[in-house]
Write a protein that holds these residues in place. Structure first.
Motif, short mmCIF file in Angstrom:
data_model
loop_
_atom_site.label_atom_id
_atom_site.label_comp_id
_atom_site.label_asym_id
_atom_site.label_seq_id
_atom_site.Cartn_x
_atom_site.Cartn_y
_atom_site.Cartn_z
N ALA A 120 -7.13 2.34 -7.05
CA ALA A 120 -7.47 3.35 -6.06
C ALA A 120 -8.68 4.13 -6.53
CB ALA A 120 -6.29 4.30 -5.85
N TRP B 206 -6.71 -0.46 -3.10
CA TRP B 206 -6.76 -1.92 -3.03
C TRP B 206 -5.55 -2.45 -3.79
CZ3 TRP B 206 -10.89 1.22 -4.07
CH2 TRP B 206 -11.92 1.23 -3.12
N SER C 64 -15.54 -3.34 1.81
CA SER C 64 -15.00 -2.61 2.95
C SER C 64 -14.97 -1.11 2.75
CB SER C 64 -13.57 -3.09 3.23
OG SER C 64 -12.75 -2.81 2.12
N PHE C 65 -15.36 -0.63 1.58
CA PHE C 65 -15.29 0.80 1.31
C PHE C 65 -16.53 1.48 1.84
CE2 PHE C 65 -13.64 4.50 -0.37
CZ PHE C 65 -14.59 5.18 -1.10
N ASP D 168 -8.93 8.25 -2.14
CA ASP D 168 -9.90 7.91 -1.11
C ASP D 168 -9.63 6.54 -0.50
OD1 ASP D 168 -11.18 10.33 -1.75
OD2 ASP D 168 -12.46 9.34 -3.23
N ALA D 169 -9.30 5.58 -1.34
CA ALA D 169 -9.04 4.21 -0.89
C ALA D 169 -8.13 3.51 -1.89
CB ALA D 169 -10.34 3.42 -0.73
N GLU E 12 0.82 -1.21 0.00
CA GLU E 12 0.00 0.00 0.00
C GLU E 12 0.86 1.27 0.00
OE1 GLU E 12 -3.68 2.20 2.29
OE2 GLU E 12 -3.20 0.13 2.80
#
Length: 133
Positions: free
Chosen positions: A67, A57, A126-127, A54-55, A37
């Protein structure tokens, strides 16, 4: 033919051999380690400096990452001995084909036509945000 000719020929052959050796050494691929990550975020910050992530993976094999950045998906995939970074609309990433633990994203780019990212599940559960946005 005298001795000077053979000395010059030998030195020229040695110089050409040295140049060939340097050229061969310079083309040796340096293997890129797997993504985690932290590395993925660093690559994304370098490739997309104005985007807020924002997130993220990261692929389970470290060969890519995905992302979310607002309404865009930022994709990193292994190409050759490096990584390519592309941006696509987020809905295209959510609707990409997911089979046998591999997400296959069509990038429509001649240099990196398809990104294949190994993920445990897709779309992500999970988001804590709107997956469709």
């Amino acid at each position: 033919m005298d001795d000077a000719f053979f000395v010059q020929l030998a030195l020229s052959a040695a110089a050409v051999g040295a140049l060939v050796a340097v050229a061969a050494w310079a083309k040796i691929a340096r293997p890129v380690g797997p993504l985690d990550e932290h590395k993925a975020r660093a690559l994304l910050a370098e490739e997309f400096p104005t985007r807020t992530v924002d997130a993220v993976w990261v692929a389970s094999d470290g060969a890519g990452a995905l992302a979310k950045s607002g309404g865009l998906a930022l994709v990193i995939c292994r190409v050759g001995d490096g990584f390519a970074a592309r941006q696509i609309p987020w809905p295209q990433a959510v609707s990409a084909t997911f089979r046998n633990g591999r997400l296959s994203i069509d990038l429509s780019d001649i240099a990196a036509p398809r990104a294949v990212i190994a993920l445990p599940a897709w779309p992500p559960r999970s988001f804590d945000g709107d997956l469709a946005a």
